[in-house]
Design a protein around this motif. Structure first.
Motif, PDB file in Angstrom:
ATOM      1  N   ARG A  99       0.822  -1.214   0.000  1.00 47.02           N
ATOM      2  CA  ARG A  99       0.000   0.000   0.000  1.00 47.02           C
ATOM      3  C   ARG A  99       0.856   1.263   0.000  1.00 47.02           C
ATOM      4  NH1 ARG A  99      -5.283   0.120   1.744  1.00 47.02           N
ATOM      5  NH2 ARG A  99      -4.862   1.896   3.125  1.00 47.02           N
ATOM      6  N   SER A 100       2.106   1.146   0.421  1.00 47.20           N
ATOM      7  CA  SER A 100       2.974   2.323   0.480  1.00 47.20           C
ATOM      8  C   SER A 100       3.635   2.632  -0.860  1.00 47.20           C
ATOM      9  CB  SER A 100       4.058   2.129   1.544  1.00 47.20           C
ATOM     10  OG  SER A 100       5.024   1.177   1.128  1.00 47.20           O
ATOM     11  N   VAL A 101       3.477   1.740  -1.835  1.00 43.78           N
ATOM     12  CA  VAL A 101       4.110   1.924  -3.149  1.00 43.78           C
ATOM     13  C   VAL A 101       3.020   1.948  -4.212  1.00 43.78           C
ATOM     14  CG1 VAL A 101       5.807   1.040  -4.789  1.00 43.78           C
ATOM     15  CG2 VAL A 101       6.126   0.663  -2.333  1.00 43.78           C
ATOM     16  N   PRO A 102       2.659   3.112  -4.740  1.00 39.08           N
ATOM     17  CA  PRO A 102       1.544   3.202  -5.695  1.00 39.08           C
ATOM     18  C   PRO A 102       1.703   2.312  -6.920  1.00 39.08           C
ATOM     19  CG  PRO A 102       2.222   5.384  -4.961  1.00 39.08           C
ATOM     20  CD  PRO A 102       3.223   4.425  -4.425  1.00 39.08           C
ATOM     21  N   ALA A 103       2.913   2.212  -7.458  1.00 36.76           N
ATOM     22  CA  ALA A 103       3.099   1.454  -8.702  1.00 36.76           C
ATOM     23  C   ALA A 103       2.859  -0.031  -8.515  1.00 36.76           C
ATOM     24  CB  ALA A 103       4.503   1.687  -9.251  1.00 36.76           C
ATOM     25  N   VAL A 104       2.978  -0.533  -7.290  1.00 38.42           N
ATOM     26  CA  VAL A 104       2.752  -1.949  -7.042  1.00 38.42           C
ATOM     27  C   VAL A 104       1.273  -2.233  -6.850  1.00 38.42           C
ATOM     28  CG1 VAL A 104       3.153  -3.826  -5.408  1.00 38.42           C
ATOM     29  CG2 VAL A 104       5.040  -2.330  -6.073  1.00 38.42           C
ATOM     30  N   ARG A 105       0.596  -1.362  -6.145  1.00 44.35           N
ATOM     31  CA  ARG A 105      -0.772  -1.653  -5.739  1.00 44.35           C
ATOM     32  C   ARG A 105      -1.811  -1.107  -6.716  1.00 44.35           C
ATOM     33  NH1 ARG A 105      -4.516   1.208  -2.622  1.00 44.35           N
ATOM     34  NH2 ARG A 105      -6.003  -0.113  -1.504  1.00 44.35           N
ATOM     35  N   THR A 106      -1.573   0.058  -7.299  1.00 41.13           N
ATOM     36  CA  THR A 106      -2.592   0.717  -8.088  1.00 41.13           C
ATOM     37  C   THR A 106      -1.949   1.641  -9.100  1.00 41.13           C
ATOM     38  OG1 THR A 106      -4.460   2.246  -7.992  1.00 41.13           O
ATOM     39  CG2 THR A 106      -2.743   2.554  -6.355  1.00 41.13           C
ATOM     40  N   ARG A 107      -2.707   2.098 -10.065  1.00 42.08           N
ATOM     41  CA  ARG A 107      -2.195   3.047 -11.050  1.00 42.08           C
ATOM     42  C   ARG A 107      -2.419   4.490 -10.625  1.00 42.08           C
ATOM     43  NH1 ARG A 107      -3.955   0.345 -16.902  1.00 42.08           N
ATOM     44  NH2 ARG A 107      -2.853  -1.625 -16.588  1.00 42.08           N
ATOM     45  N   ALA A 124      -1.982   7.857  -7.971  1.00 41.74           N
ATOM     46  CA  ALA A 124      -0.832   8.452  -7.294  1.00 41.74           C
ATOM     47  C   ALA A 124      -0.938   8.342  -5.778  1.00 41.74           C
ATOM     48  CB  ALA A 124      -0.706   9.919  -7.698  1.00 41.74           C
ATOM     49  N   LEU A 125      -1.967   7.666  -5.262  1.00 43.58           N
ATOM     50  CA  LEU A 125      -2.163   7.589  -3.826  1.00 43.58           C
ATOM     51  C   LEU A 125      -1.243   6.547  -3.204  1.00 43.58           C
ATOM     52  CD1 LEU A 125      -6.068   7.696  -3.702  1.00 43.58           C
ATOM     53  CD2 LEU A 125      -4.470   9.583  -3.337  1.00 43.58           C
ATOM     54  N   ALA A 126      -0.756   6.842  -2.006  1.00 45.44           N
ATOM     55  CA  ALA A 126       0.072   5.911  -1.263  1.00 45.44           C
ATOM     56  C   ALA A 126      -0.238   6.064   0.216  1.00 45.44           C
ATOM     57  CB  ALA A 126       1.560   6.168  -1.532  1.00 45.44           C
ATOM     58  N   HIS A 127       0.070   5.033   0.986  1.00 46.62           N
ATOM     59  CA  HIS A 127      -0.217   5.032   2.420  1.00 46.62           C
ATOM     60  C   HIS A 127       1.067   4.646   3.152  1.00 46.62           C
ATOM     61  CE1 HIS A 127      -4.567   5.231   1.552  1.00 46.62           C
ATOM     62  NE2 HIS A 127      -4.271   4.416   0.554  1.00 46.62           N
ATOM     63  N   PRO A 128       1.859   5.617   3.594  1.00 43.95           N
ATOM     64  CA  PRO A 128       3.112   5.303   4.290  1.00 43.95           C
ATOM     65  C   PRO A 128       2.862   4.450   5.525  1.00 43.95           C
ATOM     66  CG  PRO A 128       2.988   7.634   3.719  1.00 43.95           C
ATOM     67  CD  PRO A 128       1.628   7.055   3.459  1.00 43.95           C
ATOM     68  N   LEU A 129       3.838   3.571   5.824  1.00 43.73           N
ATOM     69  CA  LEU A 129       3.729   2.739   7.018  1.00 43.73           C
ATOM     70  C   LEU A 129       3.800   3.610   8.260  1.00 43.73           C
ATOM     71  CD1 LEU A 129       4.737   0.615   4.818  1.00 43.73           C
ATOM     72  CD2 LEU A 129       5.676  -0.630   6.763  1.00 43.73           C
ATOM     73  N   PRO A 130       2.915   3.394   9.229  1.00 48.12           N
ATOM     74  CA  PRO A 130       2.996   4.155  10.480  1.00 48.12           C
ATOM     75  C   PRO A 130       4.131   3.649  11.353  1.00 48.12           C
ATOM     76  CG  PRO A 130       1.272   2.504  10.631  1.00 48.12           C
ATOM     77  CD  PRO A 130       1.789   2.445   9.218  1.00 48.12           C
ATOM     78  N   GLY A 131       4.627   4.511  12.227  1.00 47.58           N
ATOM     79  CA  GLY A 131       5.629   4.105  13.201  1.00 47.58           C
ATOM     80  C   GLY A 131       6.988   3.843  12.591  1.00 47.58           C
TER      81      GLY A 131
END
Length: 327
Positions: free
Chosen positions: A259-267, A269-276
């Motif tokens: 989820r933190s890497v847009p190109a892997v999960r979706t086309r 530009a959204l990404a979700h950085p890992l917390p902590g």
């Protein structure tokens, strides 16, 4: 031993690596198991500090100030951890070679590129003239333009991409069967990264090499590896076929990485950085090491270290609730 070892060139089983750490040793690799079949690419992925590079260095016997204190590194049926220093030196370069992530640091700045690439040839007693011809051939195979001239130059005269190509030529000099590629595209721009990856794939296909690709970049691994091993805090969090693991993770850590890497999960530009912050050997929590950052963490996760277990055909996860993670 790792599961499904048939046809494996390399088997890593319950590998443990300890480094000196003040009052007590730090366990930087803790029970890691996987295998690398002949002619395949296995990706070893995870955040910085997860133990990926230490695992690769333990395989080739180049640990800095530490030791593999447990487990096995079985190369073609021989446990290298119990081999003598002469045998291990023979394996390095000739049977297993490593491409280091920082070629500027790995190459000797005071020696010409050709001399460094030809070192293993001279050590094997190859005559000087033949060694010179082989060096030029190796640089040419690695995509270095005008290899006769560039062999006479020094590392500082090469660009980052050309230095990495020189490192690849050096790694191929001993005609190995396995390449350990440690972050081979780090610090290179996207265009050069793509060229290096295409080069590694073409060399692998032409020579039938196996490759262990160490990377934190899921986009790189997704394009190259057939199998992946996901590491966190020195342990294997998940392993299995690359496409399945990245499309349908069976561990919350893998899902968070994807989820933190847009190109892997979706086309998009959204990404979700890992917390902590990632767990380290010095502050590894009790229970599951990922539980302080995990949205699915429960009391069992805080108390009990999850064993890696099969959760599907050739799918393995070290999560108590892997079935809930799988979509």
């Amino acid at each position: 031993m790792p599961e499904n070892p048939a046809g494996a060139l390399l088997q890593v089983a319950d590998l443990v690596v300890d480094l000196p750490g003040g009052k007590s040793d730090l366990r930087v690799v803790d029970g890691v198991s996987f295998d690398v079949p002949a002619g395949t690419t296995v990706g070893l992925i995870g955040e910085s500090g997860s133990g990926k590079t230490m695992t690769a260095l333990a395989i080739i016997g180049l640990l800095p100030g530490g030791a593999a204190t447990g487990g096995q590194v079985v190369w073609r049926g021989e446990d290298l951890l119990h081999a003598g220093p002469t045998r291990r030196r023979r394996v390095r370069g000739h049977e297993i070679s490593m491409i280091f992530q920082d070629p500027l640091a790995a190459l000797n700045p005071t020696q010409r590129i050709g001399r460094q690439v030809g070192e293993i040839l001279r050590r094997d007693g190859v005559p000087r003239g033949e060694a010179g011809r082989r060096v030029v051939e190796l640089l040419d195979r690695a995509g270095v333009p005008d290899p006769v001239r560039r062999a006479r130059e020094y590392p500082h005269q090469f660009s980052g991409g050309m230095r990495q190509r020189a490192m690849i030529a050096l790694a191929l000099a001993g005609r190995p069967s396995l390449l350990l590629a440690d972050e081979p595209t780090t610090a290179l721009d996207v265009t050069v990264q793509a060229r290096i990856l295409r080069l590694l794939r073409s060399i692998q296909e032409r020579d039938g090499l196996a490759m262990l690709l160490v990377s934190h970049d899921l986009r790189v691994v997704a394009h190259v590896a057939g199998q992946v091993v996901v590491m966190y805090a020195g342990r294997v969090a998940e392993r299995g076929p690359a496409r399945q693991v990245l499309d349908r993770p069976a561990h919350p850590y893998t899902r968070a990485l994807v989820r933190s890497v847009p190109a892997v999960r979706t086309r998009t530009a959204l990404a979700h950085p890992l917390p902590g912050a990632p767990a380290t050997p010095a502050n590894r929590p009790a229970g599951c090491p990922f539980h302080p950052r995990c949205p699915l963490a429960r009391e069992r996760c805080r108390l009990e270290v999850p064993a890696i277990r099969e959760v599907g055909p050739d799918r393995w996860s070290a999560c108590h609730f892997a079935e809930e993670v799988l979509p």
